[in-house]
Design a protein around this motif. Structure first.
Motif, PDB file in Angstrom:
ATOM      1  N   UNK A 242     -33.495  -8.094 -12.642  1.00  0.00           N
ATOM      2  CA  UNK A 242     -33.154  -7.128 -13.696  1.00  0.00           C
ATOM      3  C   UNK A 242     -32.860  -5.746 -13.128  1.00  0.00           C
ATOM      4  N   UNK A 243     -31.978  -5.022 -13.807  1.00  0.00           N
ATOM      5  CA  UNK A 243     -31.657  -3.651 -13.426  1.00  0.00           C
ATOM      6  C   UNK A 243     -31.884  -2.757 -14.630  1.00  0.00           C
ATOM      7  N   UNK A 244     -32.081  -1.458 -14.431  1.00  0.00           N
ATOM      8  CA  UNK A 244     -32.375  -0.563 -15.554  1.00  0.00           C
ATOM      9  C   UNK A 244     -31.196  -0.415 -16.508  1.00  0.00           C
ATOM     10  N   UNK A 245     -31.412   0.435 -17.503  1.00  0.00           N
ATOM     11  CA  UNK A 245     -30.394   0.718 -18.498  1.00  0.00           C
ATOM     12  C   UNK A 245     -29.081   1.143 -17.843  1.00  0.00           C
ATOM     13  N   UNK A 246     -27.987   0.720 -18.434  1.00  0.00           N
ATOM     14  CA  UNK A 246     -26.655   1.108 -17.962  1.00  0.00           C
ATOM     15  C   UNK A 246     -25.939   1.848 -19.093  1.00  0.00           C
ATOM     16  N   UNK A 247     -26.620   2.760 -19.742  1.00  0.00           N
ATOM     17  CA  UNK A 247     -26.087   3.446 -20.911  1.00  0.00           C
ATOM     18  C   UNK A 247     -26.839   3.005 -22.149  1.00  0.00           C
ATOM     19  N   UNK A 248     -26.158   3.025 -23.287  1.00  0.00           N
ATOM     20  CA  UNK A 248     -26.804   2.593 -24.515  1.00  0.00           C
ATOM     21  C   UNK A 248     -27.058   1.088 -24.528  1.00  0.00           C
ATOM     22  N   UNK A 249     -28.066   0.672 -25.257  1.00  0.00           N
ATOM     23  CA  UNK A 249     -28.407  -0.742 -25.321  1.00  0.00           C
ATOM     24  C   UNK A 249     -28.346  -1.237 -26.757  1.00  0.00           C
TER      25      UNK A 249
ATOM     26  N   UNK B 223     -25.423  -7.592 -34.945  1.00  0.00           N
ATOM     27  CA  UNK B 223     -25.916  -6.786 -33.837  1.00  0.00           C
ATOM     28  C   UNK B 223     -26.899  -5.752 -34.350  1.00  0.00           C
ATOM     29  N   UNK B 224     -27.632  -5.142 -33.420  1.00  0.00           N
ATOM     30  CA  UNK B 224     -28.614  -4.141 -33.793  1.00  0.00           C
ATOM     31  C   UNK B 224     -29.164  -3.447 -32.572  1.00  0.00           C
ATOM     32  N   UNK B 225     -30.048  -2.462 -32.758  1.00  0.00           N
ATOM     33  CA  UNK B 225     -30.623  -1.724 -31.629  1.00  0.00           C
ATOM     34  C   UNK B 225     -31.581  -2.601 -30.820  1.00  0.00           C
ATOM     35  N   UNK B 226     -31.679  -2.277 -29.551  1.00  0.00           N
ATOM     36  CA  UNK B 226     -32.546  -2.998 -28.623  1.00  0.00           C
ATOM     37  C   UNK B 226     -33.359  -1.998 -27.823  1.00  0.00           C
ATOM     38  N   UNK B 227     -34.671  -2.198 -27.777  1.00  0.00           N
ATOM     39  CA  UNK B 227     -35.555  -1.379 -26.954  1.00  0.00           C
ATOM     40  C   UNK B 227     -36.147  -2.274 -25.870  1.00  0.00           C
ATOM     41  N   UNK B 228     -35.929  -1.924 -24.613  1.00  0.00           N
ATOM     42  CA  UNK B 228     -36.447  -2.705 -23.492  1.00  0.00           C
ATOM     43  C   UNK B 228     -37.160  -1.774 -22.523  1.00  0.00           C
ATOM     44  N   UNK B 229     -38.412  -2.066 -22.242  1.00  0.00           N
ATOM     45  CA  UNK B 229     -39.180  -1.322 -21.250  1.00  0.00           C
ATOM     46  C   UNK B 229     -39.947  -2.318 -20.388  1.00  0.00           C
ATOM     47  N   UNK B 230     -40.754  -1.808 -19.476  1.00  0.00           N
ATOM     48  CA  UNK B 230     -41.539  -2.677 -18.599  1.00  0.00           C
ATOM     49  C   UNK B 230     -43.011  -2.614 -18.987  1.00  0.00           C
ATOM     50  N   UNK B 231     -43.682  -3.756 -18.961  1.00  0.00           N
ATOM     51  CA  UNK B 231     -45.132  -3.759 -19.089  1.00  0.00           C
ATOM     52  C   UNK B 231     -45.738  -2.981 -17.922  1.00  0.00           C
ATOM     53  N   UNK B 232     -46.880  -2.359 -18.182  1.00  0.00           N
ATOM     54  CA  UNK B 232     -47.449  -1.485 -17.157  1.00  0.00           C
ATOM     55  C   UNK B 232     -48.872  -1.890 -16.793  1.00  0.00           C
TER      56      UNK B 232
END
Length: 237
Positions: free
Chosen positions: A19-26, A97-106
């Protein structure tokens, strides 16, 4: 009662090793799967499905488990993945379609886990009393406790009584067990085999007698309660 089942085929947007980080809007898009008209009658009837694709990020990949909740705009979905990602999106009542929030567990230090073995999240258990979420991990076999939104640092539970598990065949499944007396435990299952009941007041785990697998390629992937009124009965996938 009609039971609706969703089948998600999670795709990456680019051909990358990880996986790679955000590339702009998601955002997330949903493509309806073909209808099934000739399926035999069963208690659980297939209603429909969607191919789910994340745009603007490749973290929406390798998803292992999801929690579904009703929302004002559709069905809210929280999901976790093999690379330690946590995704939140809504399957809309209308639209594709719709908004997507993706982060990493910590980890406990507030940082992402850093490698695939530590990040390999597999199953979730939600405590309905306070919204706490328990996440089991396969590579480094452990259970982490998170707040209701899966954000912030996690707490590794100091579980005792579990055996050493082979690499990448660790704690594939977790579900919450609430006894009639209100005592809370986690029921854990390993991909390689074995079930344990771990009390949340002592963190001691005891071996349970569970079903055996029918042979090669049959591996446990998830546990879930069957009926809140029957806490000692659960489903194993």
């Amino acid at each position: 009662m009609r039971l609706a089942l969703w089948l998600s085929a999670l795709l990456t947007t680019t051909a990358v090793a990880g996986p790679v980080p955000y590339q702009g809007g998601t955002r997330v898009t949903f493509t309806p799967l073909p209808a099934v008209s000739d399926a035999p009658a069963q208690k659980a009837r297939y209603v429909g499905g969607y191919e789910v694709k994340g745009e603007g990020t490749s973290w929406l990949t390798g998803l292992s488990d999801l929690v579904v909740k009703p929302g004002k705009d559709g069905v809210m979905i929280d999901a976790i993945g093999d690379y330690g990602s946590r995704a939140r999106f809504t399957l809309p009542v209308r639209g594709t379609e719709g908004p997507l929030s993706v982060e990493m567990l910590r980890a406990a230090d507030g940082k992402p886990f850093g490698n695939k073995s530590l990040s390999d999240a597999e199953d979730m258990a939600l405590d309905p009393r306070d919204g706490t979420v328990y996440v089991s991990f396969e590579g480094d076999a452990r259970v982490m406790r998170y707040g209701p939104d899966l954000g912030g640092p996690g707490e590794r539970l100091p579980l005792t009584g579990l055996p050493a598990l082979p690499s990448n065949e660790g704690l594939e499944a977790v579900t919450l067990h609430l006894s009639a007396k209100g005592e809370a435990s986690l029921i854990l299952g390993a991909e390689v085999g074995g079930f344990w009941k771990c009390a949340l007041d002592t963190y001691r785990c005891e071996t349970l007698t569970g079903p055996t697998t029918p042979g090669f390629t049959y591996k446990l992937v998830s546990l879930a309660p069957l009926d809140p009124a029957k806490p000692d009965e659960m489903l194993a996938l």
